[in-house]
Design a protein around this motif. Structure first.
Motif, PDB file in Angstrom:
ATOM      1  N   ARG A   3      -6.480   5.213  -5.127  1.00  0.00           N
ATOM      2  CA  ARG A   3      -5.589   4.119  -4.739  1.00  0.00           C
ATOM      3  C   ARG A   3      -5.700   3.884  -3.233  1.00  0.00           C
ATOM      4  O   ARG A   3      -6.048   4.796  -2.482  1.00  0.00           O
ATOM      5  CB  ARG A   3      -4.134   4.468  -5.075  1.00  0.00           C
ATOM      6  CG  ARG A   3      -3.862   4.614  -6.556  1.00  0.00           C
ATOM      7  CD  ARG A   3      -2.439   5.069  -6.795  1.00  0.00           C
ATOM      8  NE  ARG A   3      -2.017   4.824  -8.158  1.00  0.00           N
ATOM      9  CZ  ARG A   3      -0.781   5.003  -8.604  1.00  0.00           C
ATOM     10  NH1 ARG A   3       0.160   5.447  -7.785  1.00  0.00           N
ATOM     11  NH2 ARG A   3      -0.468   4.752  -9.855  1.00  0.00           N
ATOM     12  N   ALA A   5      -3.189   2.359  -0.200  1.00  0.00           N
ATOM     13  CA  ALA A   5      -1.894   1.839   0.232  1.00  0.00           C
ATOM     14  C   ALA A   5      -2.066   1.242   1.628  1.00  0.00           C
ATOM     15  O   ALA A   5      -2.363   1.980   2.572  1.00  0.00           O
ATOM     16  CB  ALA A   5      -0.852   2.948   0.248  1.00  0.00           C
ATOM     17  N   ALA A  33       4.838  14.729  -1.543  1.00  0.00           N
ATOM     18  CA  ALA A  33       4.746  13.327  -1.971  1.00  0.00           C
ATOM     19  C   ALA A  33       3.590  12.625  -1.260  1.00  0.00           C
ATOM     20  O   ALA A  33       3.769  11.650  -0.541  1.00  0.00           O
ATOM     21  CB  ALA A  33       6.069  12.594  -1.735  1.00  0.00           C
ATOM     22  N   SER A  34       2.380  13.141  -1.492  1.00  0.00           N
ATOM     23  CA  SER A  34       1.199  12.645  -0.784  1.00  0.00           C
ATOM     24  C   SER A  34       0.749  11.255  -1.223  1.00  0.00           C
ATOM     25  O   SER A  34      -0.118  10.665  -0.571  1.00  0.00           O
ATOM     26  CB  SER A  34       0.042  13.633  -0.957  1.00  0.00           C
ATOM     27  OG  SER A  34       0.368  14.896  -0.430  1.00  0.00           O
ATOM     28  N   GLY A  35       1.300  10.741  -2.319  1.00  0.00           N
ATOM     29  CA  GLY A  35       1.003   9.365  -2.710  1.00  0.00           C
ATOM     30  C   GLY A  35      -0.466   9.168  -3.040  1.00  0.00           C
ATOM     31  O   GLY A  35      -1.042   9.883  -3.849  1.00  0.00           O
ATOM     32  N   SER A  36      -1.084   8.187  -2.388  1.00  0.00           N
ATOM     33  CA  SER A  36      -2.479   7.849  -2.689  1.00  0.00           C
ATOM     34  C   SER A  36      -3.444   8.965  -2.308  1.00  0.00           C
ATOM     35  O   SER A  36      -4.510   9.098  -2.909  1.00  0.00           O
ATOM     36  CB  SER A  36      -2.873   6.574  -1.946  1.00  0.00           C
ATOM     37  OG  SER A  36      -2.873   6.795  -0.545  1.00  0.00           O
ATOM     38  N   ASP A  56       2.108  16.137  -5.107  1.00  0.00           N
ATOM     39  CA  ASP A  56       2.837  14.985  -5.634  1.00  0.00           C
ATOM     40  C   ASP A  56       3.345  15.353  -7.018  1.00  0.00           C
ATOM     41  O   ASP A  56       2.943  16.375  -7.585  1.00  0.00           O
ATOM     42  CB  ASP A  56       1.944  13.736  -5.690  1.00  0.00           C
ATOM     43  CG  ASP A  56       2.735  12.438  -5.531  1.00  0.00           C
ATOM     44  OD1 ASP A  56       2.747  11.870  -4.426  1.00  0.00           O
ATOM     45  OD2 ASP A  56       3.374  12.017  -6.519  1.00  0.00           O
ATOM     46  N   ASP A  58       3.726  12.553  -9.390  1.00  0.00           N
ATOM     47  CA  ASP A  58       3.218  11.485 -10.250  1.00  0.00           C
ATOM     48  C   ASP A  58       1.761  11.741 -10.658  1.00  0.00           C
ATOM     49  O   ASP A  58       0.911  11.957  -9.794  1.00  0.00           O
ATOM     50  CB  ASP A  58       3.327  10.154  -9.492  1.00  0.00           C
ATOM     51  CG  ASP A  58       2.811   8.996 -10.305  1.00  0.00           C
ATOM     52  OD1 ASP A  58       1.633   8.641 -10.141  1.00  0.00           O
ATOM     53  OD2 ASP A  58       3.576   8.447 -11.120  1.00  0.00           O
ATOM     54  N   ASN A  61      -0.802   9.477  -8.943  1.00  0.00           N
ATOM     55  CA  ASN A  61      -1.002   9.849  -7.542  1.00  0.00           C
ATOM     56  C   ASN A  61      -1.868  11.103  -7.435  1.00  0.00           C
ATOM     57  O   ASN A  61      -2.755  11.187  -6.583  1.00  0.00           O
ATOM     58  CB  ASN A  61       0.334  10.079  -6.841  1.00  0.00           C
ATOM     59  CG  ASN A  61       1.057   8.786  -6.516  1.00  0.00           C
ATOM     60  OD1 ASN A  61       0.469   7.704  -6.558  1.00  0.00           O
ATOM     61  ND2 ASN A  61       2.333   8.893  -6.202  1.00  0.00           N
ATOM     62  N   ASN A 102       7.411   8.724   3.990  1.00  0.00           N
ATOM     63  CA  ASN A 102       7.899   7.619   3.147  1.00  0.00           C
ATOM     64  C   ASN A 102       8.319   8.063   1.748  1.00  0.00           C
ATOM     65  O   ASN A 102       7.955   7.439   0.753  1.00  0.00           O
ATOM     66  CB  ASN A 102       6.836   6.512   3.048  1.00  0.00           C
ATOM     67  CG  ASN A 102       6.823   5.628   4.279  1.00  0.00           C
ATOM     68  OD1 ASN A 102       7.833   5.464   4.960  1.00  0.00           O
ATOM     69  ND2 ASN A 102       5.679   5.027   4.571  1.00  0.00           N
ATOM     70  N   MET A 103       9.111   9.134   1.683  1.00  0.00           N
ATOM     71  CA  MET A 103       9.622   9.565   0.382  1.00  0.00           C
ATOM     72  C   MET A 103      11.125   9.416   0.253  1.00  0.00           C
ATOM     73  O   MET A 103      11.612   8.921  -0.757  1.00  0.00           O
ATOM     74  CB  MET A 103       9.263  11.029   0.101  1.00  0.00           C
ATOM     75  CG  MET A 103       9.720  11.487  -1.292  1.00  0.00           C
ATOM     76  SD  MET A 103       9.806  13.282  -1.525  1.00  0.00           S
ATOM     77  CE  MET A 103      11.461  13.644  -0.936  1.00  0.00           C
TER      78      MET A 103
END
Length: 197
Positions: A3, A5, A33-36, A56, A58, A61, A102-103
């Motif tokens: 992904r 972002a 929450a490392s996201g992408s 993460d 998810d 993710n 950004n969590m």
């Protein structure tokens, strides 16, 4: 699938400027929450003497982070861990820094509390927890755009919203974390640094 972002591309360098001042010279940095996975790859390259541990909850993710880890091929960038910030048990017992970007505004307050408690458990004395995102500070949202953002978040999910820094600071103290500095960054965001006391 990897992904991308756009916000992560914009904010990675301003965040790294502060990380360069507050991260330890060596050890393990746990990113919550490392996201992408964009930040993990960028920071692992920027701080080669640190081992970067993304995480993460998810599954999508986690798959994206794994793709960034493979592509980067860096010896100091670990595969991601499945980690629930709000849980009382984390799959790590000790790290030298915790970073969370950004969590806390797009998760329930309980996740922020869990993040603070978890950092308090895994960090040695004097080591940092670094947060990044929008904050209200003493009731001031710092920009009209943050007020609108807060309203939009709360419409999307009543448990979300821009957090009041003083509430985060008080909860940090309960978890053994003392607020060290608040650094303004572009787009009305801040890097907030706590230290394990």
């Amino acid at each position: 699938m990897k992904r991308v972002a756009p916000a992560a591309e914009r904010n990675k360098e301003p965040i790294a400027e502060v990380l360069a001042e507050v991260l330890p010279a060596a050890g393990v940095a746990l990113e919550i929450a490392s996201g992408s996975g964009q930040h993990a790859a960028f920071f692992a390259a920027a701080f080669p003497s640190l081992t970067w541990q993304p995480s993460d909850l998810d599954p999508d993710n986690l798959a994206s982070i794994e793709a960034y880890v493979r592509e980067a091929g860096l010896p100091n960038l670990r595969p991601p861990l499945r980690l629930d910030a709000g849980a009382d048990g984390w799959p790590v017992v000790r790290v030298d820094a915790v970073v969370c970007i950004n969590m806390i505004h797009i998760s329930p307050w309980s996740a922020c509390l869990g993040l603070l408690r978890g950092a308090g458990r895994v960090l040695p004395e004097g080591h940092p927890l670094v947060l990044y995102g929008p904050f209200a500070i003493d009731g001031d949202y710092t920009a009209p755009s943050n007020v609108a953002f807060d309203q939009r978040l709360r419409q999307e999910n009543a448990a979300w919203g821009v957090r009041e820094l003083r509430e985060v600071e008080r909860a940090g103290l309960d978890a053994g974390l003392a607020l060290e500095r608040v650094v303004p960054r572009p787009a009305n965001n801040h890097v907030v640094v706590f230290r394990r006391s």
